[in-house]
Motif scaffolding. Sequence first.
Motif, PDB file in Angstrom:
ATOM      1  N   HIS A  80      50.721  40.824  48.365  1.00 39.74           N
ATOM      2  CA  HIS A  80      52.011  40.521  49.000  1.00 39.74           C
ATOM      3  C   HIS A  80      52.699  39.348  48.310  1.00 39.74           C
ATOM      4  N   LYS A  81      51.893  38.345  47.967  1.00 38.58           N
ATOM      5  CA  LYS A  81      52.478  37.146  47.373  1.00 38.58           C
ATOM      6  C   LYS A  81      53.063  37.443  45.980  1.00 38.58           C
ATOM      7  N   TYR A  82      52.295  38.186  45.188  1.00 38.83           N
ATOM      8  CA  TYR A  82      52.729  38.375  43.801  1.00 38.83           C
ATOM      9  C   TYR A  82      53.546  39.645  43.582  1.00 38.83           C
ATOM     10  N   PHE A  83      53.374  40.649  44.463  1.00 39.45           N
ATOM     11  CA  PHE A  83      54.058  41.937  44.225  1.00 39.45           C
ATOM     12  C   PHE A  83      54.788  42.448  45.471  1.00 39.45           C
ATOM     13  N   SER A  84      55.077  41.557  46.384  1.00 36.88           N
ATOM     14  CA  SER A  84      55.778  41.918  47.625  1.00 36.88           C
ATOM     15  C   SER A  84      55.115  43.081  48.343  1.00 36.88           C
ATOM     16  N   GLY A  85      53.819  43.172  48.237  1.00 37.07           N
ATOM     17  CA  GLY A  85      53.073  44.217  48.949  1.00 37.07           C
ATOM     18  C   GLY A  85      53.216  45.597  48.343  1.00 37.07           C
ATOM     19  N   VAL A  88      51.902  48.266  45.427  1.00 37.39           N
ATOM     20  CA  VAL A  88      50.787  48.487  44.489  1.00 37.39           C
ATOM     21  C   VAL A  88      51.347  48.413  43.061  1.00 37.39           C
ATOM     22  N   PRO A  89      50.818  47.457  42.257  1.00 41.93           N
ATOM     23  CA  PRO A  89      51.389  47.307  40.905  1.00 41.93           C
ATOM     24  C   PRO A  89      51.022  48.465  39.993  1.00 41.93           C
ATOM     25  N   LYS A  90      51.832  48.612  38.937  1.00 39.93           N
ATOM     26  CA  LYS A  90      51.508  49.665  37.963  1.00 39.93           C
ATOM     27  C   LYS A  90      50.460  49.114  36.996  1.00 39.93           C
ATOM     28  N   VAL A  91      49.888  50.010  36.198  1.00 34.75           N
ATOM     29  CA  VAL A  91      48.799  49.594  35.321  1.00 34.75           C
ATOM     30  C   VAL A  91      49.186  49.839  33.871  1.00 34.75           C
ATOM     31  N   ASP A  92      49.118  48.798  33.084  1.00 32.43           N
ATOM     32  CA  ASP A  92      49.406  48.966  31.662  1.00 32.43           C
ATOM     33  C   ASP A  92      48.090  49.186  30.933  1.00 32.43           C
ATOM     34  N   MET A  93      47.933  50.383  30.395  1.00 31.55           N
ATOM     35  CA  MET A  93      46.662  50.760  29.779  1.00 31.55           C
ATOM     36  C   MET A  93      46.270  49.825  28.637  1.00 31.55           C
ATOM     37  N   LYS A  94      47.289  49.233  28.000  1.00 30.49           N
ATOM     38  CA  LYS A  94      46.982  48.403  26.830  1.00 30.49           C
ATOM     39  C   LYS A  94      46.185  47.146  27.224  1.00 30.49           C
ATOM     40  N   VAL A  95      46.542  46.601  28.344  1.00 30.97           N
ATOM     41  CA  VAL A  95      45.842  45.369  28.733  1.00 30.97           C
ATOM     42  C   VAL A  95      44.646  45.639  29.652  1.00 30.97           C
ATOM     43  N   GLU A  96      44.500  46.904  29.998  1.00 28.98           N
ATOM     44  CA  GLU A  96      43.481  47.191  31.003  1.00 28.98           C
ATOM     45  C   GLU A  96      42.072  46.797  30.550  1.00 28.98           C
ATOM     46  N   ASN A  97      41.733  47.180  29.326  1.00 26.19           N
ATOM     47  CA  ASN A  97      40.353  46.999  28.871  1.00 26.19           C
ATOM     48  C   ASN A  97      39.857  45.569  28.969  1.00 26.19           C
ATOM     49  N   ALA A 100      40.976  34.702  37.975  1.00 26.00           N
ATOM     50  CA  ALA A 100      41.858  33.675  38.563  1.00 26.00           C
ATOM     51  C   ALA A 100      43.319  34.112  38.625  1.00 26.00           C
ATOM     52  N   PRO A 101      43.623  35.071  39.483  1.00 27.56           N
ATOM     53  CA  PRO A 101      44.997  35.598  39.539  1.00 27.56           C
ATOM     54  C   PRO A 101      46.051  34.507  39.760  1.00 27.56           C
ATOM     55  N   TRP A 102      45.712  33.452  40.506  1.00 23.76           N
ATOM     56  CA  TRP A 102      46.675  32.368  40.756  1.00 23.76           C
ATOM     57  C   TRP A 102      47.095  31.685  39.461  1.00 23.76           C
ATOM     58  N   GLU A 103      46.169  31.687  38.468  1.00 22.97           N
ATOM     59  CA  GLU A 103      46.540  31.122  37.159  1.00 22.97           C
ATOM     60  C   GLU A 103      47.463  32.080  36.424  1.00 22.97           C
ATOM     61  N   LEU A 104      47.096  33.389  36.470  1.00 24.70           N
ATOM     62  CA  LEU A 104      47.912  34.400  35.790  1.00 24.70           C
ATOM     63  C   LEU A 104      49.338  34.394  36.354  1.00 24.70           C
ATOM     64  N   ALA A 105      49.443  34.105  37.653  1.00 28.40           N
ATOM     65  CA  ALA A 105      50.747  34.157  38.311  1.00 28.40           C
ATOM     66  C   ALA A 105      51.661  33.024  37.854  1.00 28.40           C
ATOM     67  N   LYS A 106      51.066  32.006  37.250  1.00 30.04           N
ATOM     68  CA  LYS A 106      51.876  30.856  36.848  1.00 30.04           C
ATOM     69  C   LYS A 106      52.746  31.159  35.636  1.00 30.04           C
ATOM     70  N   LYS A 110      54.855  33.865  33.159  1.00 32.63           N
ATOM     71  CA  LYS A 110      55.529  35.163  33.099  1.00 32.63           C
ATOM     72  C   LYS A 110      54.812  36.082  32.126  1.00 32.63           C
ATOM     73  N   SER A 111      54.294  35.479  31.012  1.00 32.37           N
ATOM     74  CA  SER A 111      53.683  36.282  29.945  1.00 32.37           C
ATOM     75  C   SER A 111      52.397  36.983  30.411  1.00 32.37           C
ATOM     76  N   SER A 112      51.801  36.517  31.488  1.00 31.08           N
ATOM     77  CA  SER A 112      50.566  37.197  31.923  1.00 31.08           C
ATOM     78  C   SER A 112      50.801  38.135  33.116  1.00 31.08           C
ATOM     79  N   ARG A 113      52.057  38.532  33.299  1.00 31.71           N
ATOM     80  CA  ARG A 113      52.413  39.438  34.402  1.00 31.71           C
ATOM     81  C   ARG A 113      51.609  40.751  34.340  1.00 31.71           C
ATOM     82  N   ARG A 114      51.508  41.306  33.123  1.00 32.38           N
ATOM     83  CA  ARG A 114      50.769  42.573  32.947  1.00 32.38           C
ATOM     84  C   ARG A 114      49.303  42.422  33.403  1.00 32.38           C
ATOM     85  N   GLN A 115      48.738  41.272  33.000  1.00 31.18           N
ATOM     86  CA  GLN A 115      47.345  41.003  33.374  1.00 31.18           C
ATOM     87  C   GLN A 115      47.201  40.901  34.893  1.00 31.18           C
ATOM     88  N   LEU A 116      48.163  40.210  35.478  1.00 31.98           N
ATOM     89  CA  LEU A 116      48.118  40.043  36.932  1.00 31.98           C
ATOM     90  C   LEU A 116      48.192  41.408  37.631  1.00 31.98           C
TER      91      LEU A 116
END
Length: 640
Positions: A364-369, A371-380, A428-434, A436-442
């Motif tokens: 809810h905090k990071y994606f307004s509730g 379900v985020p999409k998944v980028d296959m490139k960063v998934e691994n 540490a999603p709270w770090e990723l949220a800080k 913009k460049s790690s949005r995909r990871q989050l």
Amino acid sequence: MSQPFYITTPIYYVNDRPHLGHAYTTIVADVASRFHSMRQVDTFFLTGTDEHGDKVVRAAKNENLTPRVYVNKISSLFKALWPELKIKYDYFIRTTDVNHISAVEHVMKKIYDSGDIYFSEYKGLYCFGCERFYTERELVDGKCPDHETTPEPIEESNYFFKMSRYQNWLIDHIKGHPDFITPERYKNEVLSFLKEPLEDLCISRPKKRLKWGITLPFDKDYVIYVWFDALLNYVSALGYPDGELFKTFWSSALHVVGKDILKPHGIYWPIMLRAAGIPVYKHLKVHGYWNVDQSKMSKSIGNVVEPLQLKSIYGLDAFRYFLMREMTFGLDSNFGEDALVQRINSDLANDLGNLFSRVLTMAHKYFSGIVPKVDMKVENELHLGLESAAMTTIVEFEKDMEMFAFHKALMKIWDFIGQLNKYIDITAPWELAKKKSSRRQLEIVIYNLLEGLRIISGLIYPVMPDKAKTMQAHLGLDANGPFYNLDTLKTWKTLKPGTTLPKSITLFPRIDPKKDKVLPSEIDASLSMVPAIKPEITIDDLREVDLRVGTVIRAETIPRAKKLLKLEVDIGEKRTIVAGISESYNPDDLVGKQVVVVANLKAAKLMGIRSNGMLLAAVADTECAVATFDKKVKKGTPIG
Ligand code: MSP
């Protein structure tokens, strides 16, 4: 569709109100049945009540009821309890059902015609509690090992079943089918019993001693021994001999029983089936006892724990979880409320509850509730073996559930919960949220965590069906889709990106052991059965009942009436009242007491005495407490 699955509980005696021991067996069967439905197996789950025999006659007499009225009353208590505990049975059998009776007659005739039943004189030691004869060898210090009472010598002519003829066959069958009786210790117990010559079984009771039973089809002066009648419920419920259900399900029969009834199920029952030309059941699963203070929970000991009381204090799913997690199937366990509170706080509120709210709060905090999409490139790079951990968990869960190792299956789920919590710490999603460049990871981290919760919601379903549904709703899963289907669970990335999720809730409230634990540590067995509140009435309805203060001026026992006392009560006028309280009061203790009298109750004759009014008392089973006043009141005063 794979092999069907047929699971049964013992049919419970109606001489006892349902307690935690009965609830455990029935919840085990429910859990196993729900687990099989996760595999999309066609399941049939049977439970019911055992309503014939001497015990029932005596219990009915104690309540001044006819056996028929009494069995209807108690059977309906069992029937009403199971839905409260979310027991999803398919059929509830009663041994007084006409279909059951005709199936029993059919089998008896079949065995009789094949020459396995004979008539003979018998002299033996009879335990009325067990409703069976004991051999000297089976007694402990001359007493019944279950009831610790001395059996009575009885001499009578009866019908006998030639069990001895099948002894070698049974030994071979057990040895040839290692999973016929499990856990192993119980198989060994049966085999060790079979080392001694098997005595033929007395399968009738003369009607002059016992009328409440099914009449033998070949001799109207006898009723059938209650165990012979009861065991046949497992086939009569399926419509034996011709029923479609019998054809579909019988070959997969699995009986769940407590160790107290190992012998009838491990010895009599397979032999009866063999003699009747019915294939023997597939599995017998035997569990241990729930003890309280190291004694088996039972009404006679007076240490019963009431399941609905636990449900109302701790919640149903927490209670079901505790039973499955705490007991190793097959071994005894001690019931303790402290252990229950401990499990709720640590396993449910801390581990699972926290994970659930942490993940949903982040979604809810990071994606307004959503379900985020998944980028296959960063998934691994952020996968960190989560998918394979989930799959291993599912495979091990399946193996443990199959083996009835419920506590282990739950431990596997909790290991996975631990892995998800660790995943949060590492990523540490709270770090990723800080940044913009790690949005995909989050996105991928939150998605994976939601997927992890989806797997957990499915795996807890058999044990905690309500909480599984709540979790499912919070993950935006289709309410109609079987979210617990094992094939779906094994497909990673099932959650649909873009789905809106409801806000997090507290899945399991923490219990404050000091405040919330309200069960007395010594459970008051006599007052433990709390019946449902009756339908609402108005104040005018209540005014119709004329309650008065009365002083007991005389009290005496009534010859031949076990429960009744004859009282003389002064309510401004003298009344004779017959009250069923003699098991709780000596007559002398009552004289002088001020009591509450229903003054306008229609008079009734009890044991030939005209009873004119009634005393109010709290009544539970055989125990009662008469309502009195905390200070002196004038006799005859109306109570409002
Ligand atoms: N009517 C027979 C069974 C006939 S089946 C063809 C009977 N009934 S019973 O009401 O006494 O139920 C016994 C069963 O209740 C046990 O086998 C067990 O499943 C359950 N339990 C009763 N007390 C128990 C504990 N204290 N602990 C665990 N289970 C217990 O026997």
